[in-house]
Enzyme design. Structure first.
Site, PDB file in Angstrom:
ATOM      1  N   CYS A  27      -7.016 -40.272 -35.966  1.00  0.00           N
ATOM      2  CA  CYS A  27      -8.080 -39.260 -35.929  1.00  0.00           C
ATOM      3  C   CYS A  27      -9.146 -39.588 -36.964  1.00  0.00           C
ATOM      4  O   CYS A  27     -10.346 -39.436 -36.710  1.00  0.00           O
ATOM      5  CB  CYS A  27      -7.515 -37.864 -36.195  1.00  0.00           C
ATOM      6  SG  CYS A  27      -6.303 -37.315 -34.979  1.00  0.00           S
ATOM      7  N   CYS A  79      -3.727 -37.055 -39.418  1.00  0.00           N
ATOM      8  CA  CYS A  79      -3.638 -38.080 -38.369  1.00  0.00           C
ATOM      9  C   CYS A  79      -4.521 -39.294 -38.693  1.00  0.00           C
ATOM     10  O   CYS A  79      -5.747 -39.178 -38.752  1.00  0.00           O
ATOM     11  CB  CYS A  79      -4.047 -37.442 -37.043  1.00  0.00           C
ATOM     12  SG  CYS A  79      -4.358 -38.585 -35.699  1.00  0.00           S
TER      13      CYS A  79
END
Length: 103
Positions: A29, A26
């Site tokens: 993230c 991600c």
């Protein structure tokens, strides 16, 4: 040392726990990682930050209805008191979570 359950990790008397639900793949993230690391360092002894990989812990993510990542959930005494989906700038994180962090 035995591994702690998620419930044991978030049930920290007197100290809020900020949980970062993330995945290695991600992009947002990865953007949050240094922000959370710095936030944890600034609040050492007052707040614990833990990371939960949703790919490795899908049941925990499902239990807390994590539908997008990153999702941050702040727990106080095992109960969620704040949550945010998506990347958050450092100033916004401090503004939102700051009132829950003991002095």
């Amino acid at each position: 040392m035995p591994r702690k359950s998620f419930a044991e990790l978030i049930d920290s008397p007197g100290m809020p726990v900020l949980v970062d639900f993330y995945a290695d793949w991600c992009g947002p993230c990865k953007t949050m990682a240094p922000i959370l690391q710095q936030f944890a360092a600034q609040h050492q002894g007052k707040l614990r930050v833990i990371k939960i990989d949703v790919d490795k812990n899908p049941a925990v993510a499902q239990q807390y209805r994590v539908q997008s990542i990153p999702t941050l959930i702040l727990f106080r005494q095992g109960q969620p008191v704040w949550r945010q989906a998506g990347a958050v700038p450092a100033a916004e994180l401090a503004r939102a979570v700051g009132p829950f962090v003991t002095s």
